[in-house]
Write an enzyme that holds these catalytic residues in place. Structure first.
Site, short mmCIF file in Angstrom:
data_model
loop_
_atom_site.label_atom_id
_atom_site.label_comp_id
_atom_site.label_asym_id
_atom_site.label_seq_id
_atom_site.Cartn_x
_atom_site.Cartn_y
_atom_site.Cartn_z
N TYR A 161 0.65 -1.35 0.03
CA TYR A 161 -0.14 -0.21 -0.10
C TYR A 161 1.29 1.40 -0.06
O TYR A 161 0.21 2.33 -0.28
CB TYR A 161 -1.21 0.05 1.28
CG TYR A 161 -1.81 -0.30 0.71
CD1 TYR A 161 -1.78 -1.87 0.81
CD2 TYR A 161 -3.53 -0.05 1.10
CE1 TYR A 161 -3.07 -2.85 1.29
CE2 TYR A 161 -4.35 -1.21 1.19
CZ TYR A 161 -4.43 -2.10 1.12
OH TYR A 161 -5.32 -3.43 0.68
N LYS A 236 2.78 -14.14 5.85
CA LYS A 236 3.29 -14.25 4.83
C LYS A 236 4.32 -15.41 4.93
O LYS A 236 5.01 -14.90 4.00
CB LYS A 236 2.20 -14.60 3.55
CG LYS A 236 2.32 -15.39 2.41
CD LYS A 236 1.19 -16.89 2.85
CE LYS A 236 1.17 -17.64 2.11
NZ LYS A 236 1.50 -19.09 1.88
N ASP A 312 -2.30 -17.68 4.78
CA ASP A 312 -3.50 -18.75 4.74
C ASP A 312 -4.10 -19.67 5.86
O ASP A 312 -5.47 -19.45 5.46
CB ASP A 312 -2.61 -19.39 3.22
CG ASP A 312 -1.81 -20.01 3.66
OD1 ASP A 312 -0.65 -19.63 2.88
OD2 ASP A 312 -1.82 -21.10 4.81
N ASP A 336 -6.37 -5.83 5.81
CA ASP A 336 -7.71 -5.58 4.23
C ASP A 336 -8.43 -6.83 4.38
O ASP A 336 -9.61 -7.14 4.36
CB ASP A 336 -6.99 -4.97 3.56
CG ASP A 336 -7.47 -3.52 2.46
OD1 ASP A 336 -8.58 -3.98 3.42
OD2 ASP A 336 -7.67 -3.69 1.52
#
Ligand code: NAP
Length: 445
Positions: A161, A236, A312, A336
């Site tokens: 972002y 992640k 995930d 988000d």
């Protein structure tokens, strides 16, 4: 006194101050508000009605808000010669410290960055804070929505972002690819055999120790203040080792360094249990139930358990074992996604509040957009903005008024008096307009 370009300084109310590292809240704080575009005016009117009524009911006139309108989006452009986000708006939020806003349209097309992203980055509102909880009776797609009660602390200023992107085919993008392929990547063992295709676009994902520790500190302080059982780094890092993996590693180092007396890591808990009786927590009864999918029992010594989960997997975890999570700390993009997924689990975005926060500045906002097709129809659910206002009340330390809002919303939903979005999913419900729903909440406080 601060001078604005087009705003008149408020003549009533008192400014919130920071004194000795804490907010000093007067009984008549000046609170800037941005009404917002599209459905913004409808939901703002409703939220204001509920907030004012809660404060009046809780404090009988001893406390009240002095609302102060500031401008952004379409109203900003009209007042400031086409500027959607005028400098006055940034200055007023920074000056008055606590503010609230409705949704803003992101003008589509070249040259515009999201007004919300601009606000967050310019004011360094590095924490996007999104509590997700269930109100009994709200239609939900899962069997036990009440088991999810989390607060998400999303880093708000960097990651993908940051807005550092280079368009495919431009000179700068081609030069960057060439430089990376020829000079940078061959010099690093992990990338020596890699190659970026010449027809790529490039985005940069910066994740810093500073920003990571800022959000981690904010979340830990919250967990301590609210006596929550655990915090979880969502990342992640198995794929993005030096950005998301580092976010997690810095997080463990930081919380152990700064909050040692309050925390125990999941690994430490595990080792401790094995050392005590040779039994791993997974087989142990009682205090370690949280590791087996039971109710989060917390550390037997009352410390906050610090753990991490791969991004995930956490999407499965919040569905399958929601009660094992209470605070989720995450870089920007993960945050988000997970915020909206969690909101959906308890009944959707119409009910999801949020705040963007810096060290002291708090900008409370509806988390959904401007839903332009419903503009001016007095139809949509004002729940998100009302609950954001409730978060604001808690931030100000006006907990009695905040509790009245929870009560008002819960009673109104239990009576099956709801706006169109919930009405279409509830049998036997009465459909209320946005303003009627707000009035019902006030009635039920
Ligand atoms: P949206 O405005 O959030 O609306 C999408 C759909 O969500 C609506 O059509 C409606 O669903 C439902 N919805 C949204 N708010 C609701 C409410 N208060 N009560 C009940 N249902 C509600 O998303 P969008 O259409 O993608 O975006 C429109 C504009 O908003 C864009 O310009 C976007 O950039 C902007 N935006 C602003 C913010 C912000 O200011 N924080 C956030 C997101 C988007 P149904 O059609 O099923 O009734």
């Amino acid at each position: 006194m601060i001078k604005f370009e087009k705003l008149d300084y408020p003549t009533k109310g008192t400014k919130i101050e920071v004194k000795d590292g804490k907010l000093a809240i007067p009984n008549d704080p000046i609170i800037p508000f941005i009404e917002g575009d599209g459905i913004g005016p409808d939901i703002w009117r409703a939220a204001k009605m509920v907030l004012d009524a809660a404060v009046q009911k809780a404090y009988g006139g001893e406390k009240h808000f002095e609302w102060y309108e500031i401008f952004a989006g379409d109203k900003g452009a009209a007042k400031y010669d086409g500027r959607y986000m005028p400098q006055d708006t940034f200055d007023a939020i920074e000056h008055f410290i606590v503010a609230i806003k409705g949704p803003l349209t992101t003008p589509v097309g070249g040259g515009f960055r999201s007004l919300n992203v601009t606000l967050r980055q310019t004011l360094d509102l590095y924490a996007c804070v999104r509590p997700v909880r269930y109100f009994e009776g709200v239609p939900s797609p899962v069997k036990h929505p009440e088991k999810l009660n989390v607060i998400i602390f999303r880093e708000n200023t960097e990651d993908v972002y940051a807005g550092i992107e280079f368009r495919q085919g431009t000179e700068v993008c081609e030069a960057l690819i060439k430089h990376l392929n020829e000079n940078v990547m061959p010099a690093v063992p992990e990338t020596a055999n890699k190659h970026i295709r010449e027809d790529s676009g490039i985005g940069i994902k910066p994740i810093s120790i500073t920003a990571s520790n800022n959000i981690q500190r904010k979340a830990l302080n919250w967990a301590i203040a609210h006596q929550l059982p655990s915090v979880t780094f969502m990342h992640k890092g198995n794929i993005m080792k030096y950005t998301e993996g580092a976010f997690k590693d810095w997080g463990y180092e930081f919380v152990v360094r700064e909050f040692r007396d309050y925390v125990i890591t999941e690994d430490e808990l595990w080792d401790q249990a094995k050392a005590e009786d040779g039994v791993t927590p997974i087989h142990k009864e009682g205090a370690f139930a949280h590791l087996r999918g039971g109710k989060p029992a917390g550390d037997p010594n009352g410390r906050i358990i610090v753990k991490d989960r791969i991004a995930d997997s956490i999407f499965q975890q919040v569905l399958l074992r929601p009660d094992e999570y209470s605070v989720i700390i995450t870089p920007n993009l993960n945050g988000d996604y997970i915020s909206d997924a969690c909101a959906a689990q308890v009944g959707g975005l119409g009910m999801a509040p949020g705040a963007n926060m810096g060290d002291f500045v708090g900008l409370f906002e509806a988390t959904h957009g401007t839903a332009p097709k419903y503009t001016g129809q007095d139809k949509v659910n004002p729940g998100s903005l009302i609950l954001s206002g409730q978060m604001m009340l808690e931030y100000l330390g006006w907990g009695e008024a905040a509790a009245l809002i929870t009560k008002g919303i819960q009673e109104t939903i239990s009576q099956k008096r709801v706006t169109y979005d919930l009405h279409r999913q509830m049998e036997g419900a009465v459909k209320l307009k946005c303003s009627e729903y707000a009035a019902a909440i006030v009635e039920n406080m």
